[in-house]
Write an enzyme that holds these catalytic residues in place. Sequence first.
Site, PDB file in Angstrom:
ATOM      1  N   PRO A  93      -2.795  -1.695 -20.649  1.00 19.38           N
ATOM      2  CA  PRO A  93      -2.245  -0.768 -20.959  1.00 19.38           C
ATOM      3  C   PRO A  93      -2.563  -0.265 -22.308  1.00 19.38           C
ATOM      4  CG  PRO A  93      -0.460  -2.499 -21.123  1.00 19.38           C
ATOM      5  CD  PRO A  93      -1.646  -3.070 -20.430  1.00 19.38           C
ATOM      6  N   GLU A 128       1.094 -11.880 -21.228  1.00 18.84           N
ATOM      7  CA  GLU A 128       1.062 -10.949 -22.520  1.00 18.84           C
ATOM      8  C   GLU A 128      -0.326 -10.521 -22.576  1.00 18.84           C
ATOM      9  OE1 GLU A 128       4.120 -10.075 -23.824  1.00 18.84           O
ATOM     10  OE2 GLU A 128       4.251 -11.410 -21.915  1.00 18.84           O
ATOM     11  N   ARG A 166     -12.476   7.812  -3.583  1.00 19.42           N
ATOM     12  CA  ARG A 166     -12.399   9.134  -2.849  1.00 19.42           C
ATOM     13  C   ARG A 166     -13.513  10.193  -3.269  1.00 19.42           C
ATOM     14  NH1 ARG A 166      -7.452  10.503  -0.846  1.00 19.42           N
ATOM     15  NH2 ARG A 166      -7.767  12.984  -1.480  1.00 19.42           N
ATOM     16  N   ASP A 181      -8.442  18.131  -4.189  1.00 20.71           N
ATOM     17  CA  ASP A 181      -7.394  17.304  -4.787  1.00 20.71           C
ATOM     18  C   ASP A 181      -6.965  17.874  -5.930  1.00 20.71           C
ATOM     19  OD1 ASP A 181      -7.809  15.580  -2.520  1.00 20.71           O
ATOM     20  OD2 ASP A 181      -8.836  14.092  -3.995  1.00 20.71           O
TER      21      ASP A 181
HETATM   22 CL1  6GU Z   1      -4.183  -1.101 -16.489  1.00 22.07          CL
HETATM   23  N1  6GU Z   1      -2.113  -2.892 -17.034  1.00 22.07           N
HETATM   24  C1  6GU Z   1      -0.828  -3.221 -17.100  1.00 22.07           C
HETATM   25  N2  6GU Z   1      -0.323  -4.280 -17.163  1.00 22.07           N
HETATM   26  N3  6GU Z   1       0.113  -2.380 -17.434  1.00 22.07           N
HETATM   27  C2  6GU Z   1      -0.020  -1.116 -17.356  1.00 22.07           C
HETATM   28  C3  6GU Z   1      -1.534  -0.309 -17.055  1.00 22.07           C
HETATM   29  C4  6GU Z   1      -2.396  -1.603 -16.910  1.00 22.07           C
HETATM   30  N4  6GU Z   1      -1.609   0.738 -17.192  1.00 22.07           N
HETATM   31  C5  6GU Z   1      -0.571   1.126 -17.369  1.00 22.07           C
HETATM   32  N5  6GU Z   1       0.543   0.087 -17.581  1.00 22.07           N
END
Ligand code: 6GU
Length: 264
Positions: A93, A128, A166, A181
Amino acid sequence: MTQTALIFEVFTLFPEVFEPYLQISILQRARQRGLVEVRLHNIRDWATDRHHITDDEPYGGGGGMVMKPEPIFAAVEATLGAPPKCPLILLTPQGRLFTQAIAGELALGGLERPGEPRRLGLLCGRYEGVDERVRQHLVTDEISIGDYVLTGGELAALVVIDAVTRWIPGVLGDPDGALDDSHASGLLEYPHYTRPPVFRGWKVPEVLLSGDHGRIARWRRRQSLLRTWRRRPDLLEKAQLSDEERELIQKIQRQGLSIEDELV
Ligand code: 6GU
């Protein structure tokens, strides 16, 4: 059989979650036709201790567990070389936000090695997070699929594999498929209809039954613009629009919607 365009090398603690999604529809067909290959590597297989432990407590305390560096380095270097000969993307994230444009770059861009298919490493974080030394000394890029937190990078890796595949020429039946798309043009897609022409009294727009391809193309472009203007005005600023289309948007903004424009 066509030459494989792209190989995904996926490093994960849960390879089993990938198979069902890869075995259906467009991804299955692309793999069967040899256009893409997905190789799954279980990081746990590279842990050398008796219990094949892949995580440990964080230095400095605090909750959660951290993925240990040794099994990740061992898995990646055995597969991709030491140092890796291809990009290694960490799904996290904290990465840069994944877009249709990034998918295209990953599919078509990068270094071509003559005679060898391109490879893309995908490292799925869990717990984590991963030990920072993996980020610093092994990973070349970090990608997030949106501003929310998933339990692990596996779903994100599948999202990347899907969107990137794609873009590979020949994967979609229509050679321009990926260009139509949502997001490819920078606009949202126009509304779609199929038979029957009347369902529970709800009619398919007359223009789509007219057989007039010019009128249909103009209607679709207008619906795309309207839909994007209503739902994602932020996309309109970045979209490549003709002068005529910019004018159309200004007209809509001045006059509001005309009667034949449904609320899209
Ligand atoms: Cl790539 N990994 C995780 N654990 N959570 C996420 C993500 C990735 N992208 C958005 N949330």
